[in-house]
Write a protein that holds these residues in place. Structure first.
Motif, short mmCIF file in Angstrom:
data_model
loop_
_atom_site.label_atom_id
_atom_site.label_comp_id
_atom_site.label_asym_id
_atom_site.label_seq_id
_atom_site.Cartn_x
_atom_site.Cartn_y
_atom_site.Cartn_z
N TYR A 45 43.19 27.53 25.21
CA TYR A 45 42.26 27.68 24.09
C TYR A 45 40.92 28.23 24.55
O TYR A 45 40.27 28.99 23.84
N CYS A 46 40.50 27.85 25.75
CA CYS A 46 39.13 28.12 26.20
C CYS A 46 39.02 29.24 27.20
O CYS A 46 37.94 29.47 27.76
N SER A 47 40.10 29.97 27.48
CA SER A 47 40.06 30.94 28.56
C SER A 47 41.08 32.05 28.34
O SER A 47 42.00 31.93 27.53
N LEU A 48 40.89 33.14 29.08
CA LEU A 48 41.86 34.22 29.18
C LEU A 48 42.38 34.23 30.61
O LEU A 48 41.58 34.32 31.56
N THR A 49 43.69 34.11 30.78
CA THR A 49 44.29 33.99 32.10
C THR A 49 45.19 35.19 32.38
O THR A 49 46.09 35.49 31.59
N ILE A 50 44.95 35.84 33.51
CA ILE A 50 45.68 37.05 33.91
C ILE A 50 46.30 36.83 35.29
O ILE A 50 45.62 36.34 36.21
N PHE A 51 47.57 37.18 35.44
CA PHE A 51 48.24 37.12 36.74
C PHE A 51 48.11 38.46 37.45
O PHE A 51 48.27 39.52 36.84
N VAL A 52 47.84 38.39 38.75
CA VAL A 52 47.83 39.57 39.59
C VAL A 52 48.87 39.36 40.68
O VAL A 52 48.69 38.49 41.56
N GLY A 53 49.96 40.11 40.60
CA GLY A 53 51.05 39.88 41.54
C GLY A 53 51.63 38.49 41.35
O GLY A 53 51.57 37.91 40.27
N ASP A 54 52.17 37.94 42.45
CA ASP A 54 52.82 36.63 42.39
C ASP A 54 51.94 35.49 42.87
O ASP A 54 52.33 34.32 42.77
N ASP A 55 50.73 35.80 43.38
CA ASP A 55 49.97 34.75 44.04
C ASP A 55 48.54 34.58 43.55
O ASP A 55 47.82 33.70 44.03
N THR A 56 48.10 35.39 42.60
CA THR A 56 46.70 35.38 42.21
C THR A 56 46.55 35.23 40.70
O THR A 56 47.29 35.81 39.92
N VAL A 57 45.56 34.43 40.32
CA VAL A 57 45.20 34.25 38.90
C VAL A 57 43.72 34.61 38.75
O VAL A 57 42.89 34.16 39.53
N ILE A 58 43.42 35.43 37.76
CA ILE A 58 42.04 35.69 37.37
C ILE A 58 41.83 35.10 35.99
O ILE A 58 42.60 35.36 35.07
N GLN A 59 40.78 34.30 35.85
CA GLN A 59 40.52 33.64 34.57
C GLN A 59 39.11 33.96 34.10
O GLN A 59 38.15 33.88 34.86
N PHE A 60 39.02 34.30 32.82
CA PHE A 60 37.74 34.58 32.17
C PHE A 60 37.42 33.42 31.22
O PHE A 60 38.26 33.01 30.43
N ARG A 61 36.18 32.92 31.30
CA ARG A 61 35.77 31.79 30.46
C ARG A 61 34.36 32.04 29.95
O ARG A 61 33.51 32.55 30.67
N THR A 62 34.12 31.64 28.69
CA THR A 62 32.74 31.67 28.20
C THR A 62 31.94 30.61 28.95
O THR A 62 32.49 29.63 29.47
N HIS A 63 30.61 30.82 28.98
CA HIS A 63 29.78 29.91 29.78
C HIS A 63 29.85 28.48 29.26
O HIS A 63 29.73 27.52 30.04
N SER A 64 30.07 28.30 27.97
CA SER A 64 30.14 26.94 27.43
C SER A 64 31.38 26.20 27.94
O SER A 64 31.41 24.97 27.91
N TYR A 65 32.39 26.95 28.40
CA TYR A 65 33.60 26.34 28.95
C TYR A 65 33.75 26.67 30.44
O TYR A 65 34.85 26.73 30.97
N ARG A 66 32.62 26.85 31.12
CA ARG A 66 32.65 27.18 32.55
C ARG A 66 33.26 26.04 33.35
O ARG A 66 33.25 24.88 32.92
N LEU A 67 33.79 26.38 34.51
CA LEU A 67 34.39 25.38 35.38
C LEU A 67 33.32 24.73 36.25
O LEU A 67 32.36 25.38 36.68
N ASP A 68 33.51 23.45 36.54
CA ASP A 68 32.67 22.73 37.50
C ASP A 68 33.39 22.81 38.83
O ASP A 68 34.43 22.17 39.03
#
Length: 341
Positions: A45-68
């Motif tokens: 709900y709070c992010s866009l998740t993209i796979f790169v190959g078989d071993d990498t994940v790139i995730q985009f999040r708005t600042h209000s849902y940033r990771l700690d």
């Protein structure tokens, strides 16, 4: 909903446009030229998740849902390979989305796995191993739980106030469980406070696509320190599933529940003491009440669920709290509402 539709929903919810989506695409393509790039089949709900190959994940999040990153680092320390390694990369200049790099946990989500023919072919044996693995996963938080330096999170700071709201506003049939937890809160509070995953649902449980064994959990954004056992509501998602008629348990649910508790007690010897085990049972009910008695509401998590408005959460409360203390520990295998597998 299609993957593209859920991605569009993320940008619309975030007040962003197709131009911002293009910025995300260009960023990944520039960072990983020539690599296979594909969106995750289950988007949060709070992010866009993209796979790169078989071993990498790139995730985009708005600042209000940033990771700690203190939490994500601690998750790796406590749970090892069951949690992904996470690093912050940058903030995109136009959309202001925060970008994170994660190691990809192998396998598929349990949500997809249990819908596949693989689960039907060997359902009980596969769930046996998954229940054992889930017990091993939880035990790590007790055994490796040196997280006192982490600040309390949104839920941990407000446990009693949330319970009081539940005691006032939940439908009457759930009140005995709330009162029981409130009356014994000191016992729950006396358990080790451990780093607890904040959303153990089938979509966040990753399993080996061939064996069904647990490979890890994704989406640690809402993890925080809570009394051990608070996330035991996640076991119910392994023992049953939501249907058009409500949440229903598989026919082998109580056999597997007993196996889970045996495995957990084998990993954490302190649970062989009845007072400790009873406190963990109460923490389990606390978790059920918090996660399914409080509505998400775009992350506000400050409204008690209501009949007719929060249908699935009410159905889960009906299923998860309709268990005696003995049955929760797998000591009573009678009167299980079953579904064929």
């Amino acid at each position: 909903m299609t993957i593209d539709a859920s991605i569009n929903d993320f940008f619309q919810r975030s007040g962003l446009t197709s131009r911002d989506r293009l910025e995300c695409n260009k960023f990944i393509e520039s960072l990983y030229p020539g690599r296979l790039i594909s969106p995750a089949s289950c988007q949060g709900y709070c992010s866009l998740t993209i796979f790169v190959g078989d071993d990498t994940v790139i995730q985009f999040r708005t600042h209000s849902y940033r990771l700690d990153l203190r939490i994500t680092d601690a998750a790796q320390e406590v749970y090892g390979t069951f949690a992904p390694e996470t690093t912050y990369l940058t903030t995109l200049p136009e959309s202001r989305l925060d970008v994170y790099h994660m190691g990809r946990i192998a396998g598929v989500s349990f949500k997809l796995f249990r819908a596949s023919e693989a689960l039907i072919a060997g359902s009980t044996n596969q769930r046996i191993e998954l229940c054992k693995d889930f017990a091993t996963f939880l035990a790590k938080s007790w055994l490796n739980g040196n997280t006192e330096d982490l600040p309390l999170g949104q839920v941990g700071k407000s446990l009693v106030n949330r319970l009081k709201s539940l005691a006032t506003d939940l439908p009457p049939r759930f009140q005995p469980a709330v009162r029981d937890v409130l009356r014994n809160f000191h016992r729950i509070e006396g358990l080790p406070w451990v780093l607890t995953h904040g959303d153990i649902v089938a979509a966040n449980i990753m399993v080996n696509s061939s064996t069904g064994r647990l490979t890890g959990l994704v989406d640690w954004a809402e993890a925080e320190r809570l009394p051990f056992g608070t996330c035991l509501y996640g076991l119910e998602e392994i023992l049953g599933e939501m249907t058009t008629a409500g949440f229903r348990y598989h026919e082998d649910a109580e056999e597997l529940r007993a196996l889970f508790w045996t495995e957990l007690q084998g990993c954490v010897s302190d649970l062989e003491q009845k007072p400790v085990l009873d406190a963990v049972r109460l923490a389990r009910d606390l978790g059920v009440l918090l996660w399914h008695g409080i509505a998400f509401d775009n992350g506000a998590i400050d409204r008690v669920v209501q009949e007719g408005r929060d249908i699935e959460e009410i159905q889960r409360l009906d299923a998860f709290l309709d268990l005696s203390g003995h049955k929760r520990c797998g000591l009573d295998s009678q009167n299980v509402i079953g579904i064929n597998t």
